[in-house]
Every structure is written in C-alpha cells, then in structure tokens.
Design an enzyme around this catalytic site. Structure first.
Site, short mmCIF file in Angstrom:
data_model
loop_
_atom_site.label_atom_id
_atom_site.label_comp_id
_atom_site.label_asym_id
_atom_site.label_seq_id
_atom_site.Cartn_x
_atom_site.Cartn_y
_atom_site.Cartn_z
N CYS A 15 -29.20 32.96 8.91
CA CYS A 15 -29.42 31.53 8.77
C CYS A 15 -28.16 30.74 9.12
O CYS A 15 -27.11 30.94 8.52
CB CYS A 15 -29.86 31.20 7.34
SG CYS A 15 -30.10 29.43 7.08
N ARG B 154 -26.63 27.38 6.29
CA ARG B 154 -26.27 27.71 4.91
C ARG B 154 -25.25 26.80 4.25
O ARG B 154 -24.92 26.99 3.08
CB ARG B 154 -25.80 29.17 4.84
CG ARG B 154 -26.95 30.13 4.92
CD ARG B 154 -26.46 31.57 4.92
NE ARG B 154 -26.04 32.04 6.23
CZ ARG B 154 -25.31 33.12 6.45
NH1 ARG B 154 -24.85 33.81 5.43
NH2 ARG B 154 -25.01 33.50 7.68
N TRP C 71 -35.18 22.86 6.88
CA TRP C 71 -35.75 22.01 7.93
C TRP C 71 -35.52 22.73 9.25
O TRP C 71 -34.76 23.70 9.33
CB TRP C 71 -35.12 20.62 7.91
CG TRP C 71 -33.64 20.59 7.93
CD1 TRP C 71 -32.81 20.75 9.01
CD2 TRP C 71 -32.77 20.40 6.79
NE1 TRP C 71 -31.50 20.67 8.64
CE2 TRP C 71 -31.44 20.45 7.28
CE3 TRP C 71 -32.99 20.18 5.42
CZ2 TRP C 71 -30.33 20.30 6.43
CZ3 TRP C 71 -31.88 20.04 4.60
CH2 TRP C 71 -30.58 20.09 5.10
N GLU D 203 -35.59 26.15 17.61
CA GLU D 203 -36.60 27.09 17.12
C GLU D 203 -37.96 26.76 17.73
O GLU D 203 -38.75 27.64 18.05
CB GLU D 203 -36.72 27.02 15.60
CG GLU D 203 -35.46 27.39 14.85
CD GLU D 203 -35.69 27.34 13.35
OE1 GLU D 203 -35.37 26.30 12.74
OE2 GLU D 203 -36.22 28.33 12.80
N1 ARG Z 1 -38.03 30.24 13.47
C1 ARG Z 1 -39.14 30.03 12.60
C2 ARG Z 1 -40.13 29.07 13.26
O1 ARG Z 1 -39.87 28.57 14.31
C3 ARG Z 1 -38.73 29.47 11.26
C4 ARG Z 1 -37.63 30.20 10.55
C5 ARG Z 1 -36.94 29.37 9.47
N2 ARG Z 1 -36.32 28.20 10.03
C6 ARG Z 1 -35.65 27.26 9.36
N3 ARG Z 1 -35.17 26.25 10.01
N4 ARG Z 1 -35.51 27.34 8.05
O2 ARG Z 1 -41.17 28.76 12.74
#
Ligand code: ARG
Length: 403
Positions: free
Chosen positions: A80, A83, A263, A268
């Site tokens: 992560c 953090r 968030w 991602e």
């Molecule tokens: N990578 C994953 C997604 O796109 C989520 C993982 C957790 N991501 C976060 N920003 N807490 O759905």
C-alpha cells in the site's frame, strides 16, 4: 498452501484449529503498550491474556487493542502506497454481528461511512464523496469453530457477463464469479457496470445473497477535461475500493471478515481496471477516438491513450467531489511516511513492484530506491480458499462441495 506468484499476496500458514500463538499475542501486546505509553506497562494485561489463552485457546481484544491492531495491519501492508494516513483509520467493531442479515447491515454501513453517504436529514450530502479509510471488524475465528465470511473480493465490483461468442460485457476478471451468481439466481441489468451482489456465508445460516442499496454504491461517470466524446464511451467507476476477503490477524487472533477501504489512486482505475487487456481493455477504443496511428508500437499510441484515460479518471472524480489521489502526489507522501517512520525508529516494509505506479514509474520518487522487504504482523492476508471463492464463487477443493 499454494505457490505464490510474484504478484500474489503473501500467504502465511494459518491453522483454524490451532490455539492462539502465545508468542504473537505477547509481541502484539508489548508493541501496543510500547507505542502507546499512556496504556501503562503490559505486565498485568499479558498475565490476563496468557491465562485466557490457556483456558480457552484464544483471547478477546479490548476495543482499543482492536483499533490499534487494525491500524498496525495497515501500517504493515507492504503493497500500500497510501500508508501515511494509517493513524486515521476508522475502526468499526462489529464482533457481535452473527446472522447474515446483521453482517450485511454492517457491510452496507461500512460503505456508507466510507463514502460519506451516511447522511441524516438536515445534514444532506455534506460528506458525500469525502472518502474515509474504514475497517469493519466482524467476529474472530475461534479454534475449531467456523466463522462467517464474504465470498466477494471487494464489497463493490462490476459483473462480467460472458456472451455466447466468448467475449465479456463488463469486467472480464469477474466473469466466472458472475456466472456462479447467475447459477444462484442472480440477474444483472445487462450493462458493462452491473454491481455484483454480495454473498455472505455464516456457519449457522449458510449462504445468503444480498443486493447493495443505492445509498451504499457511490459512482462517478467518466468525462474528459477536453474531449467531449469521452462521455459517449459511457464509462464509470465506483468511489470506494473495499477489500472484503482478506483475513486480518492481530496478536495471534484471526478475523476472517474484516473489510477495509481507502480512497482510490487514479492509476488503479485508469492504468489497470479500464486499461489492462484482461480487464476493460479500453486503450484501443480510446486511441481510435483520439485518431492515433495504431499501426506501429513506436507511435506510443498505448501510452498516449493511457495518459488521457488517467486524466479523465482524475478529472471526473474531482469534479464529482469524490476523493481520489494521483500517483505523483501519493508517491511523495509515501516517502514522507517512510521518513516519519524512520524518525520513530521503525523501518517501513514495502514491496517495490506494488509501490511503483503502473504508469510513469520513474517519474515518481518511489521508483528510485529499494525497500525493506518484511512480513510483519499485524497484517492482512489473502487465504487460498478465499481467493478461489472470490475468483469463481465456489471452492472446488472443499471436502464437501456445495453443488
Ligand atoms: N486496485 C484495486 C481496484 O482497483 C483496489 C485496491 C485497494 N486500493 C486502494 N486505493 N485502497 O479496485
């Protein structure tokens, strides 16, 4: 226990029949008392816990221990990048929820708190979209007893409907799970963004399927700051990424159901979920709309499409008032976290291959160094059975197959 691939989540050994590991319990309690001097010496508490483990095989965390333990699990999450905010985790104690209905209510509440949609009359929409990191902790495993769990890998995900020609409408990563939901009687709307139902399995009440209410599912329609045609692609994504199937372990106690969220970081969504060839695979679509020359890789059409897709994600979330972060900002904050931790005399366990963002890696500072690679507890673990349930909606190797 499976052979982890290089991007798989670390798997620790967990024996659901074994009593709590005393060494881990002691280590956690010492850490909790050390890092929180106001709690005083650990001696009396450790004596009580040791007696409790001897008598029952386990022990019960105080609300304060649970809360700090969950924060430590986040602090130790090597993959992560976010953090820096570990102390701000909002911990909801739902250890007493038992029935699937009670558990589902806790999951809905989790999403409402996380998404800021938990509005009450008179205070309408004031927090909507101001995403708050939350973990909801349900009942711990007790040696030899089975415990409730959720099959889904995230509380919110989009279905993947396989068409007769083999192609998938929606998220191809969810195609097998979606097919199982359909076998169980679920029917989506038939769009590319149908929110999947949740499966809650509890030892006494078996398998229950629930549809999330709209109040729990905040979503953002995607538009682009310059290209009007982008809206015609009819893309959207949800606001709250909430991992639902990792086991939280604190001081030797295992919590198989402890969904948690932060968030989003834009990449991602824009560089993985919507871009990966095995996911929504939108780079060729975006490139075509941009009028790029896709006849040769050397035009870097993929890279150019990626940038515009990622701009659209960040722009849309910001415009909708839904908290999101970009990879440059978050990379700098992560190094700030590393510096703060080192000042407190602690190393930050981190996995380079997950910390470095999937686009513009070397343009962010997290690329240019190595990290302390360690598996420290408390932490979150993905068990093989949980992984398989989330992938396919069933566990083939189970001694008693369900169908
Ligand atoms: N990578 C994953 C997604 O796109 C989520 C993982 C957790 N991501 C976060 N920003 N807490 O759905």
């Amino acid at each position: 226990m499976g052979t982890p691939g290089y991007r798989d989540h670390p798997i620790d050994e967990w024996d659901p029949d074994a009593p709590v590991d005393e060494r881990e319990a002691e280590e956690f309690l010492r850490q909790y008392h050390d890092e929180n001097p106001a709690t005083g010496p650990v001696t009396a508490r450790w004596a009580a816990v040791r007696a409790e483990i001897a008598a029952t095989g386990t022990y019960e965390h105080t609300p304060a221990e649970l809360s700090y333990g969950a924060k430590l699990a986040w602090r130790n999450a090597s993959r992560c990048i976010g953090r820096l905010y570990w102390r701000s985790l909002h911990v909801v104690d739902r250890r007493s929820a038992r029935t699937p209905q009670e558990i589902f209510a806790g999951l809905v509440r989790h999403l409402e708190i996380a998404g800021g949609t938990d509005v009450r009359p008179g205070n309408r929409d004031s927090r909507r979209g101001s995403i708050r990191p939350v973990v909801t902790v349900f009942a711990p495993a007790k040696p030899g007893e089975s415990v409730a769990r959720v099959w889904n890998d995230q509380l919110i995900r989009y279905a993947g409907h396989r068409r007769p020609d083999g192609s998938v409408l929606g998220d191809p990563d969810r195609a097998e799970f979606t097919a199982t939901m359909e076998l169980l009687g679920w029917k989506g709307k038939g769009t590319a963004f149908d929110v999947l139902p949740l499966i809650v399995e509890s030892p006494h009440d078996g398998v229950h399927m629930f549809e999330l209410p709209d109040s729990a599912v905040l979503e953002v329609p995607l538009t682009h700051p310059e290209y009007g045609w982008f809206a015609e692609l009819d893309l959207r994504w949800y606001a709250v990424p909430a991992i639902a199937n990792q086991r939280l372990t604190i001081g030797g106690v295992h919590y198989p159901l402890a969904p948690f969220n932060g968030w989003y970081m834009g990449t991602e969504i824009g560089a993985r979920n919507l871009a990966d060839a095995g996911r929504y695979n939108l780079l060729p679509v975006v490139a075509a709309r941009l009028g790029l020359d896709t006849s040769s890789e050397t035009t870097l059409w993929r890279d150019r499409a990626l940038v515009e897709l990622n701009r659209a994600v960040l722009f849309s979330y910001e415009r909708a008032g839904v908290k999101i972060t970009d990879h440059h900002t978050e990379a700098a904050r992560f190094l700030e976290h590393v510096a703060r931790e080192e000042k407190a005399g602690r190393q930050v366990p981190a996995d380079w291959s997950w910390i470095v963002p999937p686009i513009s890696g070397a343009a962010t500072p997290v690329f240019h160094r190595y990290y302390h690679e360690a598996d420290q507890r408390p932490n979150f673990y993905l068990d093989e059975e949980a992984r398989e349930l989330a992938r396919a909606g069933r566990w083939w190797a189970s001694p008693s197959p369900r169908w």
